[in-house]
Enzyme design. Structure first.
Site, mmCIF file in Angstrom:
data_model
loop_
_atom_site.group_PDB
_atom_site.id
_atom_site.type_symbol
_atom_site.label_atom_id
_atom_site.label_comp_id
_atom_site.label_asym_id
_atom_site.label_seq_id
_atom_site.Cartn_x
_atom_site.Cartn_y
_atom_site.Cartn_z
ATOM 1 N N LYS A 150 12.541 -12.820 11.417
ATOM 2 C CA LYS A 150 13.012 -13.305 10.306
ATOM 3 C C LYS A 150 12.530 -12.346 8.915
ATOM 4 C CE LYS A 150 9.064 -16.308 9.595
ATOM 5 N NZ LYS A 150 8.532 -17.485 9.097
ATOM 6 N N LEU B 149 10.737 -5.984 10.991
ATOM 7 C CA LEU B 149 10.160 -5.538 12.593
ATOM 8 C C LEU B 149 8.742 -5.121 12.369
ATOM 9 C CD1 LEU B 149 13.377 -3.607 13.839
ATOM 10 C CD2 LEU B 149 13.048 -6.128 14.061
ATOM 11 N N GLU C 66 -20.960 -15.783 5.246
ATOM 12 C CA GLU C 66 -20.761 -15.981 6.433
ATOM 13 C C GLU C 66 -21.221 -17.551 6.929
ATOM 14 O OE1 GLU C 66 -18.927 -14.980 9.207
ATOM 15 O OE2 GLU C 66 -19.953 -17.067 9.989
ATOM 16 N N HIS D 50 -17.611 18.860 27.651
ATOM 17 C CA HIS D 50 -18.693 19.239 26.745
ATOM 18 C C HIS D 50 -18.277 20.237 25.801
ATOM 19 C CE1 HIS D 50 -22.551 19.603 25.195
ATOM 20 N NE2 HIS D 50 -22.387 20.927 25.344
#
Ligand SMILES: Cc1cc2nc3c(=O)[nH]c(=O)nc-3n(C[C@H](O)[C@H](O)[C@H](O)COP(=O)(O)OP(=O)(O)OC[C@H]3O[C@@H](n4cnc5c(N)ncnc54)[C@H](O)[C@@H]3O)c2cc1C
Length: 481
Positions: free
Chosen positions: A36, A39, A203, A442
């Site tokens: 709707k 994408l 929080e 490395h």
């Protein structure tokens, strides 16, 4: 009304739905993908991708500010918000149009419009008042989720932002209150702090980033403190009112009422599935409190209807949605696929970055293991020192008797990328020795995972054995050249 018939139809072109359509087409099915909006769904349009574009830009601001330490002399960076937004929009456009090309190239028919079930084998798709009936033997519902709203903070896109507005970067407010110290709140709040906002986190729980290794969370908290960000835990936001040009947020912190003034409020307290409006109740698809109910093959209570991704509940992760979409597509095509993964990785793009996979030490213990751990600090790794990002570590959790790797937490530079090797290790049933014996190039950051496994085996090379280190918090030594 026009009627079209397909073998299978996917509803929702997010990261769950669009790969499902491609997989179905690969397996020879005639497929339609109904969307709707744009994408790519949340992840591509206002989730994972644009937020990571902003995080990378905000990190660049930080790098520039710290460049003098490495002898690179530049002035104080200035952020052109409109230009950054344009860059972010360009990133989104490139990827969402890529999805369109992929669908087309695979022969998937993209149908624009809103889908509603009219029977277990038919939907109506409505766009601009026009309806098309689409019939198929199988449907995959991949309609995603949406941000949770809390009383007193209705999203209005002006004063109160959801993640959607925050990712759109309308402006960089002087003062931002961010309600929610979960992954999305932490990621976006940190972006704004780096771009210049004075950020306060509220929080409600006793910790930020609940569920993540506390040692890793401590490093994120330290970083926030160092950049002047305030974090209130056990803080319940009650509502807000206008006070002149400012917003006054009423909050109860540790049981005490207080007010925090700010210019914008970002509410990022969680996500929830959005199965509403699809007509699922009419055709008998069961929806529980966590979203559409599915079995291990993503079949709902109606055999022709499958559901995947955020609409089936958490964890709300893009790669989980994609995997589920591919499994559902394979089941529709007659394959014996099912949810059977060992490890679901997670990337948290805070500062420092966090990557997790498998069990934490506590979870391992709770599941009856006697866990051993091995930890290797980036402070002792040549690559990390060279790129000037030494904060953090890789920690491996394994079963003491068998040495089977059970989980890994990485915190530090590129930690979310680093976790890919650990995910493969868990999926392949690797033991500590398997990783310890694997040659790692490395100097690279993944050497930290190899060293963590060696440490867990009691054979660290670039670190002294933990028992020999007397002082807590002592820097590991010596660094690899
Ligand atoms: C700010 C933010 C950052 C995030 N960062 C990450 C991250 O770094 N990593 C990660 O793994 N996850 C991240 N996520 C989560 C991730 O975006 C979601 O888990 C993912 O998008 C879920 O995909 P989905 O396909 O289930 O649903 P969605 O992406 O929500 O897609 C659903 C689609 O269905 C469409 N649709 C809905 N109803 C209908 C209908 N009736 N008819 C037709 N179409 C319909 C919608 O328009 C939408 O395009 C983030 C989320 C946010 C908000």
């Amino acid at each position: 009304m026009a009627t079209k018939t397909f073998d299978a139809v996917v509803i929702g072109a997010g990261v769950g739905g669009y790969p499902a359509a491609i997989r179905l087409a690969q397996l020879g099915k005639k497929v339609a993908l109904v969307e709707k909006e744009t994408l790519g769904g949340v992840c591509l349009n206002w989730g994972c991708i644009p937020s990571k574009a902003l995080i990378a830009a905000a990190n660049l601001v930080d790098e520039i500010k710290g460049a003098a330490e490495r002898g690179i002399m530049v002035g104080e960076p200035k952020v052109d918000v409109a230009k950054l937004r344009e860059f972010k929009n360009g990133v989104v456009k490139k990827l969402t149009s890529g999805v369109g090309l992929l669908e087309k190239g695979n022969g998937v028919e993209v149908v624009k419009g809103t889908a509603t079930f009219v029977s277990p084998t038919a939907i109506d798709v409505e766009q601009n008042g026009e309806r098309t009936r689409i019939e198929a033997q199988a449907f995959i519902v991949a309609t995603g989720g949406r941000p949770v709203e809390i009383p007193g903070f209705k999203f209005d896109g002006k004063d109160v932002w959801s993640a959607k507005e925050a990712v759109d970067l309308p402006e960089v407010p002087n003062r931002l209150v961010c309600i929610g110290g979960g992954i999305i709140g932490m990621e976006l709040g940190t972006v704004y702090a780096k771009l210049g906002s004075q950020v306060t986190f509220l929080e409600a729980l006793p910790n930020i980033l609940t569920g993540i290794d506390p040692e890793a969370v401590r490093l994120v908290q330290k970083n926030l403190r160092q950049r002047g960000v305030t974090v209130h835990v056990n803080a319940k936001a009650k509502g807000f009112e206008r006070k002149g040009a400012a917003l006054a947020v009423k909050v109860e912190v540790e049981g005490k009422e207080t007010t925090i003034e700010c210019d914008k409020i970002l509410v990022a307290v969680g996500f929830r599935p959005s199965p509403e409006g699809l007509g699922l109740e009419k055709i008998g698809v069961k929806v529980g409190p966590k979203g559409i109910e599915v079995d291990a093959q993503y079949r709902t209570s109606v055999p022709s209807v499958f559901a995947i991704g955020d609409v089936t509940g958490g964890p709300f992760l893009a790669h989980k949605a994609s995997k589920e979409g591919e499994i559902a597509a394979e089941v529709i095509a007659g394959m014996k696929s099912a949810r059977d993964w060992v490890a679901m990785p997670g990337g948290i793009f805070t500062d420092p970055e966090i990557g997790t996979v498998g069990l934490s030490e506590e979870e391992a213990r709770a599941q009856g293991h006697d866990p051993i751990t091995g930890k290797f600090a980036f402070g002792a790794l040549g690559r990390a020192i060279a790129i000037h990002h030494t904060e953090g570590f890789v920690k491996v959790v394994a079963d003491r008797a068998s040495k089977l790797i059970l989980g890994v937490t990485a915190v530090g530079p590129e930690a979310a990328d680093l976790i890919a090797e650990a995910t493969l290790a868990l999926e392949m049933g690797a033991y500590l020795e398997d990783v310890a014996l694997t040659i790692h190039a490395h100097p690279t950051l993944p050497e930290a995972f190899m060293e963590a496994c060696k440490t867990a085996l009691g054979e660290p090379i670039h670190m002294l054995k933990p028992p020999e280190r007397k002082k807590k918090g002592e820097e590991p030594a010596p660094a690899r050249a």
